[in-house]
Design a protein around this motif. Structure first.
Motif, PDB file in Angstrom:
ATOM      1  N   GLN A  28      14.271  52.230  -0.280  1.00  0.00           N
ATOM      2  CA  GLN A  28      13.434  52.020   0.891  1.00  0.00           C
ATOM      3  C   GLN A  28      13.603  53.084   1.980  1.00  0.00           C
ATOM      4  O   GLN A  28      12.861  53.064   2.967  1.00  0.00           O
ATOM      5  CB  GLN A  28      13.705  50.632   1.501  1.00  0.00           C
ATOM      6  N   ASP A  29      14.559  53.977   1.828  1.00  0.00           N
ATOM      7  CA  ASP A  29      14.716  55.033   2.832  1.00  0.00           C
ATOM      8  C   ASP A  29      13.435  55.863   2.918  1.00  0.00           C
ATOM      9  O   ASP A  29      12.985  56.419   1.906  1.00  0.00           O
ATOM     10  CB  ASP A  29      15.882  55.961   2.466  1.00  0.00           C
ATOM     11  N   PRO A  30      12.825  55.966   4.105  1.00  0.00           N
ATOM     12  CA  PRO A  30      11.591  56.748   4.231  1.00  0.00           C
ATOM     13  C   PRO A  30      11.852  58.232   4.060  1.00  0.00           C
ATOM     14  O   PRO A  30      12.931  58.732   4.386  1.00  0.00           O
ATOM     15  CB  PRO A  30      11.122  56.431   5.653  1.00  0.00           C
ATOM     16  N   PHE A  34       5.977  62.251   7.402  1.00  0.00           N
ATOM     17  CA  PHE A  34       5.721  60.945   7.993  1.00  0.00           C
ATOM     18  C   PHE A  34       4.315  60.891   8.588  1.00  0.00           C
ATOM     19  O   PHE A  34       3.811  61.898   9.097  1.00  0.00           O
ATOM     20  CB  PHE A  34       6.765  60.655   9.076  1.00  0.00           C
ATOM     21  N   VAL A  93      14.558  51.787   8.070  1.00  0.00           N
ATOM     22  CA  VAL A  93      13.519  51.133   7.266  1.00  0.00           C
ATOM     23  C   VAL A  93      12.597  50.310   8.157  1.00  0.00           C
ATOM     24  O   VAL A  93      11.364  50.368   8.025  1.00  0.00           O
ATOM     25  CB  VAL A  93      14.164  50.237   6.187  1.00  0.00           C
ATOM     26  N   ASP A  96      10.340  52.573  10.437  1.00  0.00           N
ATOM     27  CA  ASP A  96       9.309  53.233   9.634  1.00  0.00           C
ATOM     28  C   ASP A  96       8.189  52.254   9.297  1.00  0.00           C
ATOM     29  O   ASP A  96       6.996  52.578   9.428  1.00  0.00           O
ATOM     30  CB  ASP A  96       9.942  53.782   8.352  1.00  0.00           C
ATOM     31  N   TYR A  97       8.556  51.056   8.901  1.00  0.00           N
ATOM     32  CA  TYR A  97       7.552  50.058   8.507  1.00  0.00           C
ATOM     33  C   TYR A  97       6.687  49.644   9.698  1.00  0.00           C
ATOM     34  O   TYR A  97       5.450  49.605   9.598  1.00  0.00           O
ATOM     35  CB  TYR A  97       8.247  48.830   7.919  1.00  0.00           C
ATOM     36  N   ASN A 100       4.351  52.514  10.879  1.00  0.00           N
ATOM     37  CA  ASN A 100       3.240  52.689   9.941  1.00  0.00           C
ATOM     38  C   ASN A 100       2.190  51.594  10.074  1.00  0.00           C
ATOM     39  O   ASN A 100       1.062  51.739   9.589  1.00  0.00           O
ATOM     40  CB  ASN A 100       3.755  52.725   8.502  1.00  0.00           C
ATOM     41  N   GLU A 355      10.781  43.481   2.112  1.00  0.00           N
ATOM     42  CA  GLU A 355       9.444  43.641   2.670  1.00  0.00           C
ATOM     43  C   GLU A 355       8.858  42.295   3.079  1.00  0.00           C
ATOM     44  O   GLU A 355       8.038  42.228   3.996  1.00  0.00           O
ATOM     45  CB  GLU A 355       8.515  44.343   1.679  1.00  0.00           C
TER      46      GLU A 355
END
Length: 369
Positions: A28-30, A34, A93, A96-97, A100, A355
């Motif tokens: 899951q590391d972005p 980006f 994580v 980032d989520y 986004n 998630e």
């Protein structure tokens, strides 16, 4: 043999961790590139004269989005809330989520850690709340990129307590999200997590009961005084009486003076004294902005139903009209899908932050903002 240290089985796992660990990426590391803007920032703590360093992430296609400040749990952590021993970076994580999905995020290094100034050692939850107040003040100057009327807090574990303390002092918050947060005082957190940890290790029930009885009295002594000498004297006296009354007890036989002194040193540290004496209800009962509490059913560090009920009672007292309480079935303290919830599983689970939990957080925020 179970050692007396189980009396103080730590509330938050990060403070147990070694500074050494793996560095391999987790799934899951972005990774770059980006799809959002990234800005390295610095700002002053609320009261202290030092700078904190962090990262502000901004959605590219959303003007003046809501913004969440991430607040880490116990122990020294960088802006990614990195758990080096277990090789997980939950805040990386999470940020980032959310970004986004149209939500700006500010995450920062704890005081005295990584690029942040200040001193971590000796700081309490109330000191860390001052740092968050500084983050709020900073975001209020960023009206050109975020909606300054939609600033919220997302705290994990002790970070949830810090969020509650902050929210009780600030009228500038639009929401608070508690992740695996406490709803009862520190002594009860320590007692319940210690019991659960020993049960998972199949420790005999009579040993667990005796351990809990001793620990409960030690915490009671600690809660009633702020003087280290008084606490030490009373604990030594209490344990001496217990050893005299039951000299053949396997647990009590381990209570040598060095062991007892070690326990007292931990109990009388500034952070631990503050933690044991702090009841989240004093702060939660003042929060009227939208509030989401998420806890995992397999969390052995902050037991779900016990703490959700405590949070619910406090927010009812606050007459909070928009409070939601969710127990996520099968999730541990880090919001990983787990088998038992034990600390030993954290490193073996590839998932950093489920998630399913991320979706709940995102949907709850976007429904309101």
């Amino acid at each position: 043999m179970i050692r007396l240290l189980l009396l103080l089985f730590l509330f938050f796992i990060s403070s147990l961790l070694s500074v050494f660990g793996q560095s391999e990426k987790r799934p899951q590391d972005p990774v770059a590139p980006f799809s959002y803007q990234i800005e390295d920032v610095t700002f002053k703590s609320g009261k202290a004269d030092f700078k904190l360093a962090g990262t502000l992430t901004l959605p590219k296609d959303k003007k003046n989005p809501p913004v969440a400040i991430l607040i880490s749990g116990s122990g020294p952590q960088n802006r990614n809330s990195e758990i080096k021993q277990f090789n997980h970076r939950p805040f990386l994580v999470l940020s980032d989520y959310l970004t986004n999905n149209g939500i700006a995020v500010l995450r920062f290094d704890d005081r005295g850690i990584a690029e942040s100034e200040g001193e971590f050692k000796g700081a309490t939850s109330h000191d860390f709340a001052d740092d968050v107040l500084g983050a709020i003040a900073f975001l209020k100057t960023k009206g050109n990129v975020v909606d300054t009327k939609k600033i919220g807090l997302i705290g994990h574990s002790e970070g949830s307590l810090i969020a509650a303390i902050t929210a009780s002092q600030s009228k500038d918050l639009a929401f608070v999200i508690s992740l695996a947060g406490p709803g009862v005082d520190g002594a009860e957190i320590l007692l319940t997590q210690s019991r659960k940890a020993m049960e998972l290790q199949n420790v005999p029930a009579d040993f667990i009961d005796k351990n809990e009885k001793l620990a409960a009295k030690m915490y009671d002594i600690t809660q009633k005084s702020s003087d280290s000498l008084t606490i030490a004297t009373e604990i030594h006296s209490f344990l001496a009486e217990q050893k005299k009354a039951d000299p053949s007890s396997p647990l009590l036989m381990q209570l040598t003076k060095p062991v007892i002194d070690g326990q007292i040193k931990m109990l009388t540290s500034k952070w631990m004294l503050n933690f044991i004496k702090t009841n989240p209800k004093a702060y939660l009962s003042k929060i009227t902005c939208p509030f989401l509490a998420l806890n995992g059913s397999k969390d052995i560090q902050v037991l779900s139903q016990l703490n959700l009920n405590g949070i619910k009672t406090a927010l009812k007292e606050a007459k909070n009209k928009d409070a939601e309480f969710v127990e996520l079935d099968g999730f541990n303290h880090l919001f990983q899908k787990a088998e038992t919830g034990s600390v030993q599983e954290y490193a073996t689970i590839e998932e950093t932050f489920s998630e399913d939990a991320l979706v709940v957080i995102k949907d709850w925020i976007l429904k309101r903002f």
